[in-house]
Enzyme design. Structure first.
Site, short mmCIF file in Angstrom:
data_model
loop_
_atom_site.label_atom_id
_atom_site.label_comp_id
_atom_site.label_asym_id
_atom_site.label_seq_id
_atom_site.Cartn_x
_atom_site.Cartn_y
_atom_site.Cartn_z
NE ARG A 1 21.26 -13.57 11.63
CZ ARG A 1 21.25 -12.27 11.34
NH1 ARG A 1 20.12 -11.66 11.07
NH2 ARG A 1 22.37 -11.59 11.32
CG HIS B 1 26.17 -10.51 14.90
ND1 HIS B 1 26.48 -11.36 13.84
CD2 HIS B 1 25.34 -9.56 14.37
CE1 HIS B 1 25.85 -10.93 12.75
NE2 HIS B 1 25.17 -9.85 13.04
CD GLN C 1 27.57 -6.09 12.02
OE1 GLN C 1 26.67 -6.57 11.36
NE2 GLN C 1 28.25 -5.02 11.62
CG ASP D 1 22.45 -3.94 18.15
OD1 ASP D 1 21.76 -3.67 17.14
OD2 ASP D 1 22.58 -5.12 18.58
CB CYS E 1 25.32 -4.39 13.63
SG CYS E 1 23.88 -4.58 14.69
NE ARG F 1 28.19 -9.15 8.90
CZ ARG F 1 26.95 -9.57 9.19
NH1 ARG F 1 26.03 -8.70 9.52
NH2 ARG F 1 26.66 -10.86 9.21
#
Ligand code: CP
Ligand code: NVA
Length: 307
Positions: free
Chosen positions: A103, A130, A133, A225, A265, A293
Site C-alpha cells: 500500500r 484499489h 477493494q 468514498d 469501502c 475483503r
C-alpha cells in the site's frame, strides 16, 4: 493469469469471475470451519506506506487461514524509509517471501516493485487504484443481487483510486456504470477512455456526469468514498466545499431503485460523503463488503501464490 495484481485491468472478465467463485468457496469453507490450507508454509510481506485497518487485518488473518503467515512491514521501519531504492528492496525480499502486498502512494512504485521482484506483487491501494477493494465490492454485489450482468451501478463522489478501479471492474463484468464527480475532481482521463472502450466491448452503458441525481437514477448499487483520500488531507476544507452537492443522503437515495444497496469501502466520514442515516440503513451490505475483503483477497493469494 498475470503474475501480479497491480491494477484492475490486469484481470480479464473470466479471471475476475474465477476469483469471485473461489472467494465464495473460501467464504463457505471459513464459515463452516473446513480447512483450506492452500498456502502452507508460505509467507506474504505487507508493505504499508499509508494507514490501514481492513487491508492489514484481512490479509494477515487470510494468510493464517490459508496455512501461511504474513509480515507487517511499515515503511517507517524498513530501510525504504531511509532511502533504500524500491528496486533493491524488491530483489532482497523476493529471496525470503512468496508474495508481497504493498500500500503506497504512486502506482509507479508498485510497478517498479513488480519489475524487480521475482514473486507476485499485490496492490493494496495506491493513489490510482484499489483492486482488492473492488473485487470485494463485486463479490458483495453478486451476493445481494445474484448477478452482475445488467445491473446499474452509480458512483457518487471523488474521481479517486476507488472510482478508477470501479470503472474497470464494473464495466468489465457487464454492469452499467454512472459516475458523478465535480468537474475538478474527475477520474484520470485514461480511466475515462478505458471505460468508454470497455462499455463498447461489453455492451454496457458508461455515463459520466456532474449531476448526482442523474447518475443515481434507477441504480441497483450506489457507491461512494471519502472526499479527501489519504495524502489529500490538507485539501479537505476546499474539498468539502466542492463536494457539498455530492452527499449520499436519503433524498438522493429516493432516486435509486427502492431495493438499491449501498457500498462504501470505509473508513467513512459521516455527514460528508454519506449521512449517518444512509450508512446505518445499509450497514448490512457495507460490513459484508468489509468482510468480503478477506475472502476475495484469499482467492487472489491462492491464484497468485499457490504454485
Ligand atoms: N477499505 C480499506 O482499504 O480500508 P483500510 O484503509 O482500513 O485498509
Ligand atoms: N480513497 C480512499 C480509500 C481508503 C480505503 C483513500 O485512498 O484514502
Amino acid at each position: 493469469m498475470k503474475k501480479h495484481l497491480l491494477k484492475m485491468d490486469d484481470l480479464s472478465k473470466e479471471e475476475i469471475l474465477d476469483i469471485l467463485n473461489l472467494a465464495d468457496q473460501l467464504k463457505y469453507e471459513f464459515k463452516h470451519a473446513i480447512p483450506h490450507e492452500h498456502l502452507k508454509g508460505k509467507s506474504l510481506g505487507m508493505i504499508f506506506e499509508k494507514s490501514s485497518t481492513r487491508t492489514r487485518v484481512s490479509f494477515e488473518a487470510g494468510m493464517y487461514q490459508l496455512g501461511g503467515n504474513a509480515l507487517f512491514l511499515s515503511s517507517r521501519d524498513l530501510q525504504i524509509g531511509r532511502g533504500e531504492p524500491i528496486k533493491d528492496t524488491a530483489r532482497v525480499i523476493s529471496r525470503f517471501l512468496q508474495g508481497i502486498m504493498i500500500r503506497t502512494f504512486s502506482q509507479e512504485e508498485v510497478e517498479t516493485l513488480a519489475k524487480y521482484s521475482s514473486i507476485p506483487i499485490i496492490n493494496g491501494l495506491t493513489d490510482s487504484e484499489h483492486p482488492c477493494q473492488v473485487l470485494a465490492d463485486l463479490m458483495t454485489i453478486r451476493e445481494y443481487k445474484n448477478t452482475l450482468e445488467g445491473l446499474n451501478v452509480a458512483y457518487i463522489g471523488d474521481g479517486n483510486n476507488m472510482a478508477n478501479s470501479l470503472i474497470v471492474g464494473c464495466l468489465k463484468t457487464g454492469m452499467n456504470f454512472s459516475l458523478a464527480s465535480p468537474k475538478e475532481y474527475m477520474p484520470d482521463e485514461n480511466y475515462l477512455l478505458r471505460g468508454k472502450e470497455l462499455s463498447k466491448l461489453e455492451c454496457t452503458k458508461f455515463t459520466i456526469t456532474h449531476s448526482p441525481s442523474e447518475a443515481i437514477k434507477n441504480a441497483d448499487v450506489v457507491i461512494t468514498d471519502v472526499w479527501a483520500s489519504m495524502g489529500h488531507e490538507t485539501e479537505a476544507k476546499n474539498r468539502i466545499k466542492a463536494f457539498k452537492d455530492y452527499q449520499v443522503n436519503s433524498e438522493l437515495m429516493d432516486l435509486a431503485k427502492p431495493n438499491a444497496i449501498v457500498l462504501h469501502c470505509l473508513p467513512a466520514h459521516r455527514e460528508e460523503e454519506i449521512t449517518e442515516e444512509v450508512l446505518e440503513a445499509h450497514a448490512s451490505e457495507i460490513f459484508d463488503e468489509s468482510e468480503n475483503r478477506m475472502h476475495a483477497q484469499k482467492a487472489v493469494l491462492v491464484k497468485l501464490m499457490k504454485n
